[in-house]
Write a protein that holds these residues in place. Structure first.
Motif, PDB file in Angstrom:
ATOM      1  N   PRO A  25     -11.518   1.606  20.131  1.00 26.18           N
ATOM      2  CA  PRO A  25     -11.862   1.381  18.730  1.00 26.18           C
ATOM      3  C   PRO A  25     -10.836   1.971  17.758  1.00 26.18           C
ATOM      4  CG  PRO A  25     -13.772   2.143  19.957  1.00 26.18           C
ATOM      5  CD  PRO A  25     -12.596   2.317  20.853  1.00 26.18           C
ATOM      6  N   SER A  26     -10.685   1.305  16.612  1.00 28.16           N
ATOM      7  CA  SER A  26      -9.755   1.748  15.579  1.00 28.16           C
ATOM      8  C   SER A  26     -10.376   1.511  14.210  1.00 28.16           C
ATOM      9  CB  SER A  26      -8.428   0.987  15.689  1.00 28.16           C
ATOM     10  OG  SER A  26      -7.651   1.126  14.519  1.00 28.16           O
ATOM     11  N   SER A  27     -10.577   2.563  13.444  1.00 31.07           N
ATOM     12  CA  SER A  27     -11.118   2.400  12.096  1.00 31.07           C
ATOM     13  C   SER A  27     -10.122   1.669  11.205  1.00 31.07           C
ATOM     14  CB  SER A  27     -11.458   3.765  11.490  1.00 31.07           C
ATOM     15  OG  SER A  27     -10.297   4.566  11.349  1.00 31.07           O
ATOM     16  N   THR A  28      -8.830   1.890  11.448  1.00 28.11           N
ATOM     17  CA  THR A  28      -7.787   1.265  10.633  1.00 28.11           C
ATOM     18  C   THR A  28      -7.799  -0.253  10.776  1.00 28.11           C
ATOM     19  OG1 THR A  28      -6.388   3.220  10.895  1.00 28.11           O
ATOM     20  CG2 THR A  28      -5.314   1.197  10.192  1.00 28.11           C
ATOM     21  N   LEU A  29      -7.749  -0.725  12.010  1.00 27.08           N
ATOM     22  CA  LEU A  29      -7.725  -2.171  12.239  1.00 27.08           C
ATOM     23  C   LEU A  29      -9.068  -2.805  11.895  1.00 27.08           C
ATOM     24  CD1 LEU A  29      -5.669  -2.424  15.555  1.00 27.08           C
ATOM     25  CD2 LEU A  29      -4.886  -2.744  13.201  1.00 27.08           C
ATOM     26  N   SER A  30     -10.150  -2.093  12.153  1.00 30.96           N
ATOM     27  CA  SER A  30     -11.468  -2.624  11.799  1.00 30.96           C
ATOM     28  C   SER A  30     -11.576  -2.811  10.292  1.00 30.96           C
ATOM     29  CB  SER A  30     -12.567  -1.672  12.284  1.00 30.96           C
ATOM     30  OG  SER A  30     -12.561  -1.566  13.692  1.00 30.96           O
ATOM     31  N   ALA A  31     -11.104  -1.823   9.529  1.00 31.50           N
ATOM     32  CA  ALA A  31     -11.163  -1.917   8.072  1.00 31.50           C
ATOM     33  C   ALA A  31     -10.268  -3.033   7.558  1.00 31.50           C
ATOM     34  CB  ALA A  31     -10.759  -0.582   7.449  1.00 31.50           C
ATOM     35  N   LEU A  32      -9.126  -3.232   8.188  1.00 28.05           N
ATOM     36  CA  LEU A  32      -8.225  -4.314   7.788  1.00 28.05           C
ATOM     37  C   LEU A  32      -8.927  -5.666   7.914  1.00 28.05           C
ATOM     38  CD1 LEU A  32      -5.425  -5.442   7.029  1.00 28.05           C
ATOM     39  CD2 LEU A  32      -4.827  -5.327   9.456  1.00 28.05           C
ATOM     40  N   VAL A  33      -9.597  -5.892   9.023  1.00 27.64           N
ATOM     41  CA  VAL A  33     -10.314  -7.151   9.223  1.00 27.64           C
ATOM     42  C   VAL A  33     -11.495  -7.257   8.269  1.00 27.64           C
ATOM     43  CG1 VAL A  33     -11.628  -8.518  10.884  1.00 27.64           C
ATOM     44  CG2 VAL A  33      -9.571  -7.308  11.634  1.00 27.64           C
ATOM     45  N   LEU A  34     -12.219  -6.167   8.086  1.00 32.76           N
ATOM     46  CA  LEU A  34     -13.382  -6.181   7.200  1.00 32.76           C
ATOM     47  C   LEU A  34     -12.996  -6.417   5.742  1.00 32.76           C
ATOM     48  CD1 LEU A  34     -15.398  -3.189   8.715  1.00 32.76           C
ATOM     49  CD2 LEU A  34     -16.131  -5.577   8.679  1.00 32.76           C
ATOM     50  N   SER A  35     -11.797  -6.000   5.355  1.00 34.52           N
ATOM     51  CA  SER A  35     -11.375  -6.148   3.966  1.00 34.52           C
ATOM     52  C   SER A  35     -11.233  -7.609   3.559  1.00 34.52           C
ATOM     53  CB  SER A  35     -10.047  -5.422   3.732  1.00 34.52           C
ATOM     54  OG  SER A  35      -8.956  -6.120   4.327  1.00 34.52           O
ATOM     55  N   GLY A  36     -10.826  -8.445   4.501  1.00 33.69           N
ATOM     56  CA  GLY A  36     -10.550  -9.836   4.176  1.00 33.69           C
ATOM     57  C   GLY A  36      -9.164 -10.040   3.596  1.00 33.69           C
ATOM     58  N   PHE A  37      -8.351  -8.975   3.550  1.00 39.64           N
ATOM     59  CA  PHE A  37      -6.993  -9.067   3.038  1.00 39.64           C
ATOM     60  C   PHE A  37      -6.048  -9.513   4.151  1.00 39.64           C
ATOM     61  CE2 PHE A  37      -8.168  -5.363  -0.013  1.00 39.64           C
ATOM     62  CZ  PHE A  37      -8.997  -6.222  -0.721  1.00 39.64           C
ATOM     63  N   SER A  38      -4.865  -9.940   3.774  1.00 41.30           N
ATOM     64  CA  SER A  38      -3.910 -10.470   4.745  1.00 41.30           C
ATOM     65  C   SER A  38      -3.541  -9.442   5.815  1.00 41.30           C
ATOM     66  CB  SER A  38      -2.633 -10.919   4.039  1.00 41.30           C
ATOM     67  OG  SER A  38      -1.655 -11.299   4.996  1.00 41.30           O
ATOM     68  N   PRO A  39      -3.651  -9.824   7.094  1.00 41.74           N
ATOM     69  CA  PRO A  39      -3.261  -8.932   8.179  1.00 41.74           C
ATOM     70  C   PRO A  39      -1.840  -9.206   8.679  1.00 41.74           C
ATOM     71  CG  PRO A  39      -4.501 -10.753   9.087  1.00 41.74           C
ATOM     72  CD  PRO A  39      -4.378 -11.009   7.599  1.00 41.74           C
ATOM     73  N   ASP A  40      -1.158 -10.156   8.048  1.00 40.99           N
ATOM     74  CA  ASP A  40       0.171 -10.545   8.527  1.00 40.99           C
ATOM     75  C   ASP A  40       1.175  -9.411   8.411  1.00 40.99           C
ATOM     76  OD1 ASP A  40      -0.829 -13.046   9.074  1.00 40.99           O
ATOM     77  OD2 ASP A  40      -0.101 -13.948   7.221  1.00 40.99           O
ATOM     78  N   ARG A  41       1.037  -8.616   7.369  1.00 46.18           N
ATOM     79  CA  ARG A  41       1.905  -7.457   7.174  1.00 46.18           C
ATOM     80  C   ARG A  41       1.068  -6.363   6.538  1.00 46.18           C
ATOM     81  NH1 ARG A  41       7.553  -7.269   3.622  1.00 46.18           N
ATOM     82  NH2 ARG A  41       7.882  -5.008   3.776  1.00 46.18           N
ATOM     83  N   PHE A  42       0.996  -5.214   7.214  1.00 48.93           N
ATOM     84  CA  PHE A  42       0.195  -4.128   6.651  1.00 48.93           C
ATOM     85  C   PHE A  42       0.847  -2.785   6.950  1.00 48.93           C
ATOM     86  CE2 PHE A  42      -1.496  -4.904  10.893  1.00 48.93           C
ATOM     87  CZ  PHE A  42      -1.663  -3.631  11.419  1.00 48.93           C
ATOM     88  N   LEU A  43       0.505  -1.805   6.121  1.00 48.70           N
ATOM     89  CA  LEU A  43       1.075  -0.466   6.226  1.00 48.70           C
ATOM     90  C   LEU A  43      -0.063   0.549   6.246  1.00 48.70           C
ATOM     91  CD1 LEU A  43       3.572   1.439   6.098  1.00 48.70           C
ATOM     92  CD2 LEU A  43       3.352   1.358   3.604  1.00 48.70           C
ATOM     93  N   PHE A  44      -0.076   1.397   7.260  1.00 48.69           N
ATOM     94  CA  PHE A  44      -1.072   2.455   7.353  1.00 48.69           C
ATOM     95  C   PHE A  44      -0.439   3.752   6.877  1.00 48.69           C
ATOM     96  CE2 PHE A  44      -2.972   5.865  10.128  1.00 48.69           C
ATOM     97  CZ  PHE A  44      -4.144   5.989   9.395  1.00 48.69           C
ATOM     98  N   LEU A  45      -1.025   4.378   5.853  1.00 49.37           N
ATOM     99  CA  LEU A  45      -0.453   5.586   5.268  1.00 49.37           C
ATOM    100  C   LEU A  45      -1.278   6.843   5.531  1.00 49.37           C
ATOM    101  CD1 LEU A  45       0.887   4.223   1.843  1.00 49.37           C
ATOM    102  CD2 LEU A  45       2.162   4.743   3.931  1.00 49.37           C
ATOM    103  N   GLY A  46      -2.237   6.752   6.432  1.00 51.34           N
ATOM    104  CA  GLY A  46      -3.003   7.939   6.804  1.00 51.34           C
ATOM    105  C   GLY A  46      -3.876   8.450   5.673  1.00 51.34           C
ATOM    106  N   TYR A  47      -4.123   9.749   5.678  1.00 52.01           N
ATOM    107  CA  TYR A  47      -4.984  10.351   4.657  1.00 52.01           C
ATOM    108  C   TYR A  47      -4.250  10.498   3.333  1.00 52.01           C
ATOM    109  CZ  TYR A  47      -8.717  11.590   7.897  1.00 52.01           C
ATOM    110  OH  TYR A  47      -9.752  11.526   8.800  1.00 52.01           O
ATOM    111  N   LEU A  48      -4.934  10.208   2.248  1.00 50.38           N
ATOM    112  CA  LEU A  48      -4.383  10.455   0.929  1.00 50.38           C
ATOM    113  C   LEU A  48      -4.275  11.967   0.707  1.00 50.38           C
ATOM    114  CD1 LEU A  48      -6.352   7.810  -1.160  1.00 50.38           C
ATOM    115  CD2 LEU A  48      -3.874   7.895  -0.877  1.00 50.38           C
ATOM    116  N   PRO A  49      -3.255  12.417  -0.036  1.00 54.25           N
ATOM    117  CA  PRO A  49      -3.095  13.857  -0.297  1.00 54.25           C
ATOM    118  C   PRO A  49      -4.322  14.451  -0.990  1.00 54.25           C
ATOM    119  CG  PRO A  49      -1.109  12.664  -0.920  1.00 54.25           C
ATOM    120  CD  PRO A  49      -2.154  11.627  -0.627  1.00 54.25           C
TER     121      PRO A  49
END
Length: 242
Positions: free
Chosen positions: A124-148
């Motif tokens: 399981p991956s919260s990052t990829l799950s959230a990407l799919v759930l968002s409905g936004f384009s998955p063709d190019r994405f950037l994971f930036l981890g936790y916000l400061p």
């Protein structure tokens, strides 16, 4: 729960296994992950009490040891010694894949420096799950981890992220999401965002809209639990990169 039949696996001595674990729903663990945990001489976990619940759910008895941000300077050499001695070592995160916004990365770097092998048991991956759930384009994405944590740094972080052409994914605390959305409302009031919360759990939901719209609904019970913030990129938002 009674033990489940597990697949036969090869677990070479001295090979470290980074094992993905469920991000919420314990039913999401793979049979291969369970087989590796059952076969390990020792399982290193962020919170042994948390991991014990997963093991108990499937009737597994494993030797657990702690490995987290506060003891990694001691735990990493210990793990290296165990691997060199030919032990079967597994490493888990509290949720998801070890090393991703997780202290497991320090171990991976040490294994690389020591020329010791490791492998991954995906899951399981919260990052990829959230990407799919968002409905936004998955063709190019950037994971930036936790916000400061600090508001000033968070503002600069989000300002830079707003220039990305692809979808951007952040991890954010439920205690700071309101502040982050307020910053977004100031920086770019029209950019579309998604907040995926409690992924795989009973109260899972994905909220979409600009920052101002999300601030109106991110209240009460929605300010609890785990969440992922996803930002639509400039390409989808129709913003020129020139």
């Amino acid at each position: 729960m009674n033990s489940v039949p597990l697949p036969d696996i090869e677990f070479p001595p001295g090979l470290c296994h980074f094992v993905a674990t469920p991000i919420g729903n314990l039913g999401d663990v793979s049979l291969r992950a369970l087989a590796v945990l059952a076969a390990a001489d020792v399982v290193y976990a962020e919170d042994t009490r948390h991991t014990r619940r997963l093991l108990d759910r499937y009737g597994l008895t494993c030797h657990l040891s702690s490995y987290h941000d506060h003891n990694k300077s001691r735990a990493v050499p210990q793990i290296i010694d165990r691997l060199r001695a030919g032990e079967k070592v597994a490493v888990v995160s509290d949720a998801g894949m070890p090393c991703i916004s997780d202290p497991g990365f320090s171990l991976a770097r040490a294994l690389l420096e020591e020329d010791l092998p490791w492998t991954v048991i995906p899951g399981p991956s919260s990052t990829l799950s959230a990407l799919v759930l968002s409905g936004f384009s998955p063709d190019r994405f950037l994971f930036l981890g936790y916000l400061p944590r600090k508001k000033g740094k968070r503002r600069s972080f989000l300002e830079n992220a707003l220039t990305e052409s692809g979808t951007v994914i952040f991890l954010e605390s439920c205690h700071r999401i309101t502040s982050s959305l307020e910053i977004m409302a100031e920086l770019n009031p029209t950019r579309i965002l998604a907040v995926a919360r409690e992924i795989t759990k009973l109260h899972e939901e994905t909220l979409r809209g600009n920052a101002t719209e999300l601030l109106k609904v991110m209240t009460g019970p929605r300010l609890k639990g785990e969440l992922v913030l996803v930002m639509q990129g400039t390409a989808a938002a129709g913003i020129s990169e020139e």
